[in-house]
Design a protein around this motif. Structure first.
Motif, PDB file in Angstrom:
ATOM      1  N   SER A 126       0.975  -1.047  -0.003  1.00  0.00           N
ATOM      2  CA  SER A 126      -0.002   0.056  -0.083  1.00  0.00           C
ATOM      3  C   SER A 126       0.742   1.109  -0.008  1.00  0.00           C
ATOM      4  O   SER A 126       0.097   2.433   0.016  1.00  0.00           O
ATOM      5  N   VAL A 127       2.317   1.099   0.131  1.00  0.00           N
ATOM      6  CA  VAL A 127       3.266   2.409  -0.010  1.00  0.00           C
ATOM      7  C   VAL A 127       4.133   2.079  -0.827  1.00  0.00           C
ATOM      8  O   VAL A 127       5.210   1.327  -0.765  1.00  0.00           O
ATOM      9  N   VAL A 173       8.176   8.525   1.299  1.00  0.00           N
ATOM     10  CA  VAL A 173       7.025   8.214   0.702  1.00  0.00           C
ATOM     11  C   VAL A 173       6.562   8.850  -0.704  1.00  0.00           C
ATOM     12  O   VAL A 173       6.205   9.968  -0.733  1.00  0.00           O
ATOM     13  N   SER A 223       0.583   6.573  -1.239  1.00  0.00           N
ATOM     14  CA  SER A 223       0.317   5.573  -0.159  1.00  0.00           C
ATOM     15  C   SER A 223      -1.409   5.666  -0.330  1.00  0.00           C
ATOM     16  O   SER A 223      -1.798   6.599  -0.583  1.00  0.00           O
ATOM     17  N   CYS A 241       0.652   6.794   6.181  1.00  0.00           N
ATOM     18  CA  CYS A 241       1.957   7.062   5.492  1.00  0.00           C
ATOM     19  C   CYS A 241       1.486   8.147   4.559  1.00  0.00           C
ATOM     20  O   CYS A 241       0.434   7.797   3.514  1.00  0.00           O
ATOM     21  N   ALA A 301       1.821  -1.221   4.571  1.00  0.00           N
ATOM     22  CA  ALA A 301       2.020   0.201   5.575  1.00  0.00           C
ATOM     23  C   ALA A 301       2.491  -0.487   7.026  1.00  0.00           C
ATOM     24  O   ALA A 301       3.174   0.365   7.742  1.00  0.00           O
TER      25      ALA A 301
END
Length: 333
Positions: free
Chosen positions: A32-33, A72, A75, A80, A109
């Motif tokens: 997810s990041v 990052v 995300s 994040c 994450a």
């Protein structure tokens, strides 16, 4: 997103092969990041994975690198945010999930640690998995009653990354530290890091008795095998042994006598799956009371992705000292 370079490890007919490849985001493991990577580092586990001399990789092909720091990029998790400075070490990074040796890294994450105040992205990877592991060992020893007045703390594999960092951290906390090494040329460096005494591996008399003379209030062992067996026989009553590595072997030949007659505790140090609350606490300590005072001396080199492969062979041959940082991109983040 533009293409980027990564050190990818694959299993081919001639064996394990590591090479630089051009990658795209869709080539990476799900998560997810997305992190724009700035730095990684070289660890013993990385060398085993990239050379195929250890069964580290759970699947192929896979980008190597068991740690990374960066910013990052995107995300889908509110914890994040784009622009956050973060780091990731452990979990499955570089073993069953595409790792830190690439321009971008995509991870869950739940794996992401916010960069603590007081550390730069470079600092985080100068420490990396080695620094985190050394700090986790000290934390677990202290949780189990280790204190500076309990006596000498022996650090084996003293010239490696974990050994260097453990010596510097322990000395900074006021522990009297003894460094065990096979490299006579490293004596002055080890003393600078905080070792009050130096022992040479070639001169050790380990003995064969179930209990030898107690010498150490505690120990941080990155070697394993016969060395760890000897430590169980020579640590003083109620001392702790933090067991980190197995370069000297994975078998442990000892008896229950050190544990039931001296109350010695053998603490296994597993940094890869350390719970997140403890993980964040350790990183906060690495930015404060456990921050090594001689980190710049401990870092013995910085390389690009293109320069990585020769480093692995030197590390496995025992010719590598200290920490090597991997610079992923030219700007500092």
């Amino acid at each position: 997103m533009e293409s980027f370079r990564g050190l990818r490890i694959d299993r081919e007919k001639e064996g394990i092969q590591a090479r630089l490849e051009t990658l795209h985001l869709e080539d990476l493991s799900p998560g997810s990041v997305v992190i724009r990577a700035y730095y990684s580092s070289v660890n013993y586990k990385d060398a085993l994975a990239a050379t195929g001399k250890g069964k580290i990789m759970q699947r192929f092909p896979l980008v190597g690198g068991i740690d990374v720091s960066g910013v990052v990029e995107s995300s889908t998790d509110p914890r994040c945010r784009p622009g956050d400075k973060v780091l990731v070490t452990g979990y499955g990074l570089g073993s069953d999930h595409d790792g830190g040796y690439a321009g971008y890294v995509r991870v869950p994450a739940d794996w992401v640690v916010p960069l603590p105040e007081g550390l730069s992205l470079y600092d985080a990877m100068a420490l990396g998995t080695a620094g985190f592991t050394a700090a986790l060992a000290i934390q677990r020893m202290e949780d189990n009653g280790q204190r500076p007045d309990r006596g000498l703390v022996l650090v084996t594999g003293a010239t490696g990354g974990v050994g260097n960092l453990a010596i510097n951290m322990l000395a900074g906390l006021g522990y009297p530290v003894v460094a065990l090494t096979g490299k006579r040329e490293a004596v002055e460096d080890l003393k600078t890091l905080g070792a009050s005494q130096i022992l040479f591996r070639q001169e050790l008399e380990m003995g064969q008795r179930p209990l030898e003379k107690g010498q150490w209030g505690g120990a941080v062992d990155v070697v394993g095998g016969d060395m760890l067996s000897w430590l169980t026989r020579t640590v003083l009553p109620w001392g702790n042994i933090a067991s980190i590595g197995l370069a000297g072997g994975s078998e442990l030949h000892t008896t229950v006598m050190p544990f039931i007659l001296r109350g010695v505790s053998l603490l296994g140090i597993s940094s890869a799956d350390c719970p997140m609350p403890l993980r964040q606490h350790i990183w906060q300590r690495l930015a404060t009371d456990l921050r090594p005072r001689h980190l710049n001396q401990i870092v013995t080199g910085m390389v690009s992705l293109e320069e990585l492969l020769p480093i692995f062979e030197g590390m496995l041959a025992g010719a590598h000292r200290g920490r090597t940082v991997v610079k992923i991109r030219d700007d500092e983040g």
